[in-house]
Design a protein around this motif. Structure first.
Motif, mmCIF file in Angstrom:
data_model
loop_
_atom_site.group_PDB
_atom_site.id
_atom_site.type_symbol
_atom_site.label_atom_id
_atom_site.label_comp_id
_atom_site.label_asym_id
_atom_site.label_seq_id
_atom_site.Cartn_x
_atom_site.Cartn_y
_atom_site.Cartn_z
ATOM 1 N N LYS A 32 18.577 96.756 -21.987
ATOM 2 C CA LYS A 32 18.554 95.452 -21.328
ATOM 3 C C LYS A 32 17.121 94.997 -21.053
ATOM 4 N N THR A 33 16.838 93.722 -21.344
ATOM 5 C CA THR A 33 15.525 93.122 -21.094
ATOM 6 C C THR A 33 15.724 91.714 -20.543
ATOM 7 N N GLU A 34 14.912 91.328 -19.565
ATOM 8 C CA GLU A 34 14.965 89.976 -19.006
ATOM 9 C C GLU A 34 13.551 89.407 -18.945
ATOM 10 N N VAL A 35 13.416 88.118 -19.312
ATOM 11 C CA VAL A 35 12.100 87.484 -19.381
ATOM 12 C C VAL A 35 12.145 86.144 -18.662
ATOM 13 N N ARG A 36 11.079 85.856 -17.902
ATOM 14 C CA ARG A 36 10.903 84.569 -17.242
ATOM 15 C C ARG A 36 9.506 84.053 -17.551
ATOM 16 N N MET A 37 9.359 82.718 -17.610
ATOM 17 C CA MET A 37 8.059 82.114 -17.884
ATOM 18 C C MET A 37 7.806 80.945 -16.940
ATOM 19 N N SER A 38 6.525 80.687 -16.652
ATOM 20 C CA SER A 38 6.116 79.556 -15.831
ATOM 21 C C SER A 38 4.676 79.209 -16.215
ATOM 22 N N TYR A 39 4.106 78.189 -15.549
ATOM 23 C CA TYR A 39 2.724 77.806 -15.840
ATOM 24 C C TYR A 39 2.176 76.967 -14.695
#
Length: 727
Positions: free
Chosen positions: A74-81
């Motif tokens: 299992k892998t979870e990814v989040r992004m922002s800037y």
């Protein structure tokens, strides 16, 4: 020439049949990215406000061992800037108990030897070029430039920060990439994006947007969409100055010359003309910190190829150096400054818009009086236009010019040409799903007093599916074709190289895949009379634990076109026109990368020139005290027996290596090389301290000995300090 015209016509028809367009393959995979008003603290903790409401990329697909289901890990990814940084956090859950597997803390680690997480993005949505960042489970960074849709140039190096924290059930990677460190087009609100996870404990590789197992996860043809809530912010003024100061000493004992003391200063500048177009400048560059080339036992008739390692030539290097084929390179940057000091240089490279890329280079070297070598200027122009879905048309012009040159009367020193020029055009094919790839190329050279046959033409076409590989390649290099700033070790020939391979996938077996690969490499002269061929059959076996077993049989024919010493030691030479036939068998095994102790070995035995025989034994043994110390011992032994004056010759090439990475910013490497063929022992040590992002302090020590009595030939010690100023 009738044959050449037939090849040109057939290429035009063939590539015309594969003009491909189409929608993006993984267009249904979308990840939203929202701006945060509070900067993210890069600490490996998920307590920043940016992550609380961020969209999550999850439900990764398995790529290896098979690509027919969701990943087990299992892998979870989040992004922002925000206005300065692109942020990402990845939570990598463990698939089984046990420690992570990493090679070291060294930057730009080997993907297949480390538990790691990488992300790839295509900021132009052209599916051919982009950037990659990531880390292994111990926190070592990875960054690179992506070219030709799925090839990585890990020599590209830029400023960014990251942190990895390890927990009992997971490891977390958090990163901040400055917008100034990447190239992108202003105003675009959708970028191509994909995430890749390699977990060696479970032997599983996975990706967020699915990628067929025959392609690397970096393949930009298979990215999903990163959807911005507003256009990414402009990077603003982006100017970097990278000066260096250097001190050192060297002594040539073989010539009994006095010790030479070095003190030097120079530097580079990087100026962003636009957010996607960069100008690189250099004055008095020095490359003494670049790791020396590995020695090889050279039993080849032609010049060997060694890759470019110098930092100045690396960004967007593909637009200059990837024109052509492995053995037909009209431009090869190592020809510039080869044992000659470079005075200054400039490179303009990058994107003009979504469809156009440009590369302009101008370099000037100093004169060397003792070799009657004049000041020379090297100019390169490269243009690339995207066509159809992922294909492109490229144009290249290379000019080498001697300045204010009058050759001396000494017959010992060679006379330099006043100029040498090469012009070329090529078409690169890449279908939307990457199943069809290929290239068609035409080159012509110009030199004073050049002959009539200065044309080079080549083409190839490949089909790659999960089970089937089909490939055709042909080349024609005219006898008078000269590319002094390229790598073209052979001229005056026609070559044809068809390949066919197939893979079987047994169920519930320790073997993941196995199958044959059949290929022929056929050479003829310009009258299409046979001069060389090699027919070979390889059987490839890959196990589920990622170990590999390969077996190989070949039949070879060679007609020598020039005299050749089959030992490459200055002994007697076989005569031009002599013909040689022999067969060879080869077997190779590479152990699973998960183990702390890894090894690879191969055995090659068969015939050789003049009805001789050749036995070659190659091995590499490594042990790692992860993540800080890696020890490797590699060796090659050649036993050659040739009737006549050569008799029996044996050559050892032995190379121990120690890599110590105390932290992910402090590296020490020491390796030795004993080459019996060239009668040389080389020792090289290099300490690198990255005291700030992209700023380094190096200490490099090199030593060369004669094996007899360990007599010193030469030695050098250099200390170099570089600092990256961002303006």
């Amino acid at each position: 020439m009738k044959f050449l015209r037939w090849l040109l016509v057939s290429c035009s028809v063939l590539f015309g049949c594969f003009r491909v367009t189409g929608q993006k393959v993984n267009n249904q995979y979308n990840l939203a990215i929202q701006k945060t008003s509070i900067p993210v603290q890069i600490d490996g903790l998920l307590d920043d406000s940016a992550w609380k409401n961020a969209d999550v990329a999850r439900d990764f697909f398995m790529v290896l061992p098979m690509d027919t289901s969701y990943a087990n890990v299992k892998t979870e990814v989040r992004m922002s800037y925000d206005d300065q940084f692109l942020y990402l956090v990845a939570v990598c859950y463990h698939g089984s108990a046990g420690d992570y597997v990493v090679e070291s803390l060294r930057r730009d680690f080997a993907f297949q030897k480390n538990d790691n997480f990488l992300f790839f993005f295509d900021p132009f949505e052209d599916k051919t070029s982009g950037f990659s960042f990531g880390a292994n489970a111990a926190g070592a960074q990875w960054d690179g430039f992506i070219y030709e849709g799925g090839k990585m140039d890990l020599s590209w190096d830029h400023k960014w920060i990251s942190k990895v924290l390890n927990y009992e059930d997971r490891w977390v990677f958090e990163a901040a990439v400055p917008f100034k460190s990447i190239r992108y087009k202003k105003g675009m609100t959708s970028w191509g994006i994909n995430f890749s996870r390699n977990d060696l404990k479970t032997f599983e590789k996975s990706s967020w947007a699915p990628v067929p197992r025959q392609f690397p996860t970096v393949s930009l043809a298979y990215t999903g969409n990163l959807n911005w809530d507003a256009p990414p912010p402009a990077a603003g003024a982006n100017i970097s100055l990278i000066p260096y100061v250097l001190g050192g000493l060297s002594k040539d004992y073989s010539k009994a010359t006095p010790t030479e003391f070095r003190k030097d200063i120079g530097g580079d500048a990087k100026i962003s003309i636009t957010s996607s177009l960069n100008l690189d400048l250099t004055v008095n560059p020095d490359f003494s910190q670049v790791e020396v080339d590995r020695q090889v036992t050279n039993l080849d008739r032609f010049e060997l190829f060694f890759p470019e390692r110098r930092q100045f030539f690396l960004e967007n290097a593909d637009i200059f150096g990837n024109f052509g084929y492995a053995n037909i390179r009209p431009f090869f940057s190592r020809r510039i400054g080869l044992n000659v000091p470079i005075q200054f240089g400039a490179r303009l490279s990058g994107k003009l818009n979504k469809d156009w890329r440009i590369g302009l280079m101008d370099m000037q070297t100093k004169s060397v009086a003792e070799r009657d070598l004049p000041t020379q200027n090297f100019a390169v122009v490269s243009l690339q236009r995207k066509v159809f879905s992922r294909s492109n048309i490229g144009f290249l012009f290379v000019n080498k010019q001697s300045l204010r040159y009058e050759p001396d009367k000494d017959p010992v020193t060679p006379e330099a040409r006043q100029y040498n020029r090469t012009i070329g055009i090529e078409y690169n094919l890449a279908s939307p799903g990457n199943y069809w790839t290929g290239k068609a190329m035409l080159l012509k050279s110009f030199s004073p007093g050049g002959g009539p046959r200065t044309i080079t033409q080549a083409a190839n076409l490949n089909y790659t599916s999960r089970r089937l590989l089909l490939s055709w390649q042909h080349e024609y290099v005219g006898k008078d074709f000269i590319a002094e700033v390229g790598y073209v070790p052979r001229s005056g020939y026609v070559k044809m190289n068809p390949q066919a391979g197939y893979l079987f996938f047994p169920r519930k077996s320790a073997v993941l895949s196995h199958g044959p690969l059949l290929q022929t490499v056929f050479y003829a002269n310009e009258q299409f009379r046979k001069t060389d061929y090699e027919h070979s059959l390889t059987y490839r076996t890959t196990f589920r634990n990622q170990s590999v077993l390969n077996a190989y049989l070949s039949k070879t024919y060679i007609e020598l076109l020039t005299p050749f010493d089959p030992t490459n030691t200055g002994s007697d030479s076989l005569a031009t026109g002599t013909r040689h036939r022999f067969s060879t068998a080869y077997i190779e095994y590479i152990s699973k990368p998960k183990s702390l102790f890894t090894y690879a070995a191969n055995v090659r035995y068969g015939g050789y020139y003049n009805e001789g025989t050749r036995l070659q034994l190659t091995s590499e043994f490594g042990y790692r005290f992860q993540p800080h110390v890696g020890i490797t011992m590699s060796s090659t032994y050649n036993d050659i027996r040739i009737p006549g004056s050569w008799g029996r010759r044996s050559f050892w090439l032995v190379g121990p290596r120690v890599d110590i990475t105390l932290t992910n910013t402090f590296y020490f490497t020491a390796f030795g090389q004993y080459n019996e063929q060239t009668k040389n022992i080389n020792l090289n040590t290099r300490l690198q301290w990255r005291y700030k992002p992209a700023s380094d302090f190096f200490i490099v020590y090199t030593d060369n000995y004669l094996p007899e009595y360990m007599a010193v030939k030469n030695r050098a010690l250099v200390a170099k300090f570089t600092y990256w100023f961002s303006l």
